[in-house]
Each structure stands twice: as structure tokens, then as C-alpha cells.
Design a protein around this motif. Structure first.
Motif, short mmCIF file in Angstrom:
data_model
loop_
_atom_site.label_atom_id
_atom_site.label_comp_id
_atom_site.label_asym_id
_atom_site.label_seq_id
_atom_site.Cartn_x
_atom_site.Cartn_y
_atom_site.Cartn_z
N LYS A 75 0.83 -1.20 0.00
CA LYS A 75 0.00 0.00 0.00
C LYS A 75 0.87 1.26 0.00
CE LYS A 75 -3.97 -1.97 2.42
NZ LYS A 75 -4.73 -1.98 3.68
N SER A 76 1.93 1.25 0.81
CA SER A 76 2.78 2.44 0.87
C SER A 76 3.52 2.64 -0.46
CB SER A 76 3.78 2.33 2.02
OG SER A 76 4.71 1.29 1.77
N ILE A 77 3.90 1.54 -1.12
CA ILE A 77 4.56 1.67 -2.42
C ILE A 77 3.61 2.25 -3.45
CG2 ILE A 77 5.48 0.33 -4.36
CD1 ILE A 77 6.86 -1.44 -2.31
N HIS A 78 2.36 1.78 -3.46
CA HIS A 78 1.38 2.30 -4.42
C HIS A 78 1.11 3.78 -4.16
CE1 HIS A 78 0.53 -1.29 -6.64
NE2 HIS A 78 0.23 -1.98 -5.54
N SER A 79 1.00 4.17 -2.89
CA SER A 79 0.75 5.59 -2.60
C SER A 79 1.98 6.43 -2.99
CB SER A 79 0.40 5.78 -1.13
OG SER A 79 1.51 5.46 -0.32
N THR A 80 3.19 5.92 -2.74
CA THR A 80 4.41 6.63 -3.11
C THR A 80 4.51 6.73 -4.63
OG1 THR A 80 5.49 5.77 -1.15
CG2 THR A 80 6.91 6.70 -2.83
N LYS A 81 4.11 5.65 -5.32
CA LYS A 81 4.15 5.66 -6.79
C LYS A 81 3.19 6.70 -7.35
CE LYS A 81 3.03 2.76 -10.73
NZ LYS A 81 2.39 1.51 -11.14
N ASP A 83 2.13 9.42 -5.82
CA ASP A 83 2.70 10.75 -5.53
C ASP A 83 3.83 11.08 -6.50
OD1 ASP A 83 0.94 10.97 -3.44
OD2 ASP A 83 2.42 10.40 -1.89
N PHE A 84 4.70 10.09 -6.77
CA PHE A 84 5.82 10.32 -7.68
C PHE A 84 5.33 10.62 -9.09
CE2 PHE A 84 8.83 8.65 -10.82
CZ PHE A 84 9.93 9.44 -10.53
N GLU A 85 4.34 9.86 -9.55
CA GLU A 85 3.81 10.11 -10.90
C GLU A 85 3.17 11.50 -10.98
OE1 GLU A 85 1.24 6.84 -11.69
OE2 GLU A 85 2.88 5.51 -12.27
N LYS A 86 2.49 11.91 -9.93
CA LYS A 86 1.87 13.24 -9.92
C LYS A 86 2.96 14.31 -9.97
CE LYS A 86 0.36 15.19 -6.27
NZ LYS A 86 -0.25 15.55 -5.02
N ASP A 87 3.99 14.17 -9.13
CA ASP A 87 5.09 15.13 -9.12
C ASP A 87 5.83 15.13 -10.46
OD1 ASP A 87 4.43 15.75 -6.53
OD2 ASP A 87 6.03 14.50 -5.63
N TRP A 88 6.03 13.96 -11.04
CA TRP A 88 6.73 13.86 -12.31
C TRP A 88 5.96 14.56 -13.42
CZ3 TRP A 88 11.44 12.71 -13.82
CH2 TRP A 88 11.68 12.44 -15.16
N SER A 89 4.64 14.36 -13.42
CA SER A 89 3.83 15.02 -14.46
C SER A 89 3.87 16.53 -14.28
CB SER A 89 2.40 14.49 -14.44
OG SER A 89 1.79 14.80 -13.20
N GLU A 90 3.90 17.02 -13.03
CA GLU A 90 3.99 18.46 -12.80
C GLU A 90 5.32 19.01 -13.29
OE1 GLU A 90 3.36 19.09 -8.67
OE2 GLU A 90 1.25 18.53 -8.73
N VAL A 91 6.41 18.27 -13.04
CA VAL A 91 7.74 18.74 -13.43
C VAL A 91 7.89 18.69 -14.95
CG1 VAL A 91 10.20 18.19 -13.33
CG2 VAL A 91 8.83 18.17 -11.25
N THR A 92 7.46 17.62 -15.57
CA THR A 92 7.63 17.49 -17.02
C THR A 92 6.65 18.36 -17.79
OG1 THR A 92 6.19 15.54 -17.01
CG2 THR A 92 8.57 15.17 -16.90
N ALA A 93 5.58 18.82 -17.17
CA ALA A 93 4.63 19.69 -17.87
C ALA A 93 5.31 21.01 -18.22
CB ALA A 93 3.40 19.94 -17.00
#
Length: 160
Positions: A75-81, A83-93
Motif C-alpha cells: 500500500k505504501s509503495i502504491h501511494s508513493t508511486k 505521488d511520484f507520478e503526480k510530481d513527475w507530471s507536474e515537473v515534465t509539464a
């Protein structure tokens, strides 16, 4: 527990000698010893079975705790994943309109280089098997394997 001392054991032996008789007493004593040994083995088997059952229960509890910990980690890995995908999309946008070359390699289009040729090692068994028998005989190469018993018999000193 039973409090059996030397005097009580002697009394039991004397009564057994009188009741059973001196001819049958050794057979009866042997039979009693056999039955006592069987009873002790049975008790030891029951104890071992109880211990195995207790160990099995402990292992089941341990398995449950490990599975629970694994679910929590998942569960913690999925939540971290997420969060990471959300942050990555914000940075790459912000980088999409910044003028990167169209031919630049992206992580998704990268391929590993093809494997290089590695020369196989020489097979010494094949080379050794290819040696002719006449050559082996002339140069003293062992052609047949000798058992340990045959080797001992071969090198045993001769008796006179």
C-alpha cells in the motif's frame, strides 16, 4: 510422583519372586521392560506431536504478521508511486514547451546495445577424448579408471 526408594524396590522384587516364581520371573521382567520402553516411546511421540503442533501454530501466526506487513508495504509503495507520478507530471509539464530536440532519446525509446560475441572456451574433455589410444598407451596416460578396492589390492605388499 512416586517415591520409590531402594527398600520399596526390594520389597516389590521379593513379592514378585514369591508370586510369579523364579522360573517365570526373568520372562516377566523382560516383558515389563519392553512394555515400559514402548510406553516411554509413545509418550515421547505424543510430546513431539504436541511440540510440532505448537510450532505450526506459531508459524501460522508469524506468516499472518509477515503477510500483513507485506500488504502494508505494498500500500505504501502504491501511494508513493502515485505521488511520484503526480510530481513527475507536474515537473515534465513545464519542460514540454522548452525546446528540446525532436531527435533526443527518451527513456521509453532507449534500447540496450546488442550483446557482443564471446568466444566459447575450449572443451578439454573433447580434446582429451580425441587423443588416439596408441598415443595414450605409449605415453602412459591412464585409459581406464581403477576402483579404490582394486587400487588397494594392486599396491598391497605381497605376502611371503
Amino acid at each position: 510422583m512416586l517415591d520409590l526408594g531402594i527398600s520399596k524396590m526390594a520389597m516389590i522384587g521379593a513379592v514378585a519372586l514369591i508370586v510369579i516364581g523364579p522360573e517365570k520371573l526373568p520372562r516377566v521382567a523382560r516383558m515389563a521392560g519392553t512394555l515400559l520402553g514402548k510406553a516411554q516411546r509413545y509418550v515421547a511421540d505424543v510430546k513431539a506431536e504436541v511440540n510440532r503442533a505448537m510450532d505450526l501454530d506459531e508459524l501460522k501466526k508469524m506468516k499472518e504478521t509477515v503477510e500483513q506487513a507485506g500488504r502494508e508495504v505494498e500500500k505504501s509503495i502504491h501511494s508513493t508511486k502515485a505521488d511520484f507520478e503526480k510530481d513527475w507530471s507536474e515537473v515534465t509539464a513545464g519542460l514540454e514547451g522548452s525546446g528540446l530536440d525532436a531527435g533526443a532519446t527518451t527513456p521509453s525509446s532507449w534500447e540496450p546495445p546488442p550483446p557482443q560475441y564471446k568466444r566459447p572456451d575450449k572443451n578439454w574433455r573433447l580434446k582429451r577424448g580425441a587423443t588416439p589410444q596408441w598415443y595414450k598407451q605409449r605415453h602412459g596416460v591412464r585409459r581406464q579408471v581403477q576402483s579404490g578396492a582394486a587400487r588397494v589390492a594392486r599396491f598391497r605388499p605381497k605376502r611371503k
